[in-house]
Design a protein around this motif. Structure first.
Motif, short mmCIF file in Angstrom:
data_model
loop_
_atom_site.label_atom_id
_atom_site.label_comp_id
_atom_site.label_asym_id
_atom_site.label_seq_id
_atom_site.Cartn_x
_atom_site.Cartn_y
_atom_site.Cartn_z
N ARG A 106 -0.25 3.71 2.12
CA ARG A 106 -1.27 3.76 3.15
C ARG A 106 -0.90 4.76 4.29
N GLU A 107 -1.12 4.52 5.33
CA GLU A 107 -1.01 5.93 6.32
C GLU A 107 0.30 6.25 6.48
N ARG A 149 3.18 4.32 8.25
CA ARG A 149 3.76 3.19 7.70
C ARG A 149 4.88 3.28 6.78
#
Length: 159
Positions: A110-111, A114
């Motif tokens: 994810r981003e 994270r």
């Protein structure tokens, strides 16, 4: 009181089932709690569950779990606090029961923000990307760590 596992869920996990189901799935927090109770019962353990959107409440719950002689371990999904909370890091370090970090999704897919966990360096294991199954794996792992796996069977959660 029987030996038990404490399951702590952080911010926005009360919205499971409706919040971004393409990422977090359609299981609700109640489904997670039922699944954890079933897995714990298979090991002769009980479960107590806490969800809070407030960092301090999660710190308090960790401290209480660490001080309770009946608690054999903690399953912790700190959600967004995983990536921001020195206070939770310190609380995990301060208790002597094993703590398993759980994430429904895979934070590393994810981003970028994270990708860092303040908890991973101080927990006993990390389970990520397995959806609701990850909670069951965490309970099973805690049972193995404390020697209560006799008679346990593998099942699959609903949802």
């Amino acid at each position: 009181m029987a030996r038990r596992v404490v399951v702590l869920n952080g911010p926005n996990l009360n919205l499971l089932g409706t919040r971004e189901p393409h990422i977090y799935g359609t299981a609700t927090l109640a489904d997670v709690e039922t699944w954890c109770a079933e897995r714990a019962a298979a090991h002769g353990l009980e479960v107590s569950c806490v969800q809070s959107n407030h960092e301090g409440a999660l710190v308090d719950a960790l401290q209480e779990a660490g001080a309770d002689a009946d608690v054999v371990g903690v399953v912790l999904n700190a959600a967004a606090y995983t990536h921001t909370s020195v206070a939770l890091h310190d609380a995990v370090k301060a208790i002597s029961v094993p703590v398993i970090e759980v994430h429904l999704s895979n934070p590393h897919a994810r981003e970028a923000f994270r990708h860092t966990s303040y908890l991973s360096p101080v927990v006993d294991a990390v389970i990520a990307g397995a959806g609701i199954h990850g909670y069951g794996y965490a309970v099973d792992h805690l049972a193995a760590l404390v020697g209560t796996t006799a008679g346990a069977t593998t099942t699959t959660p609903e949802g």
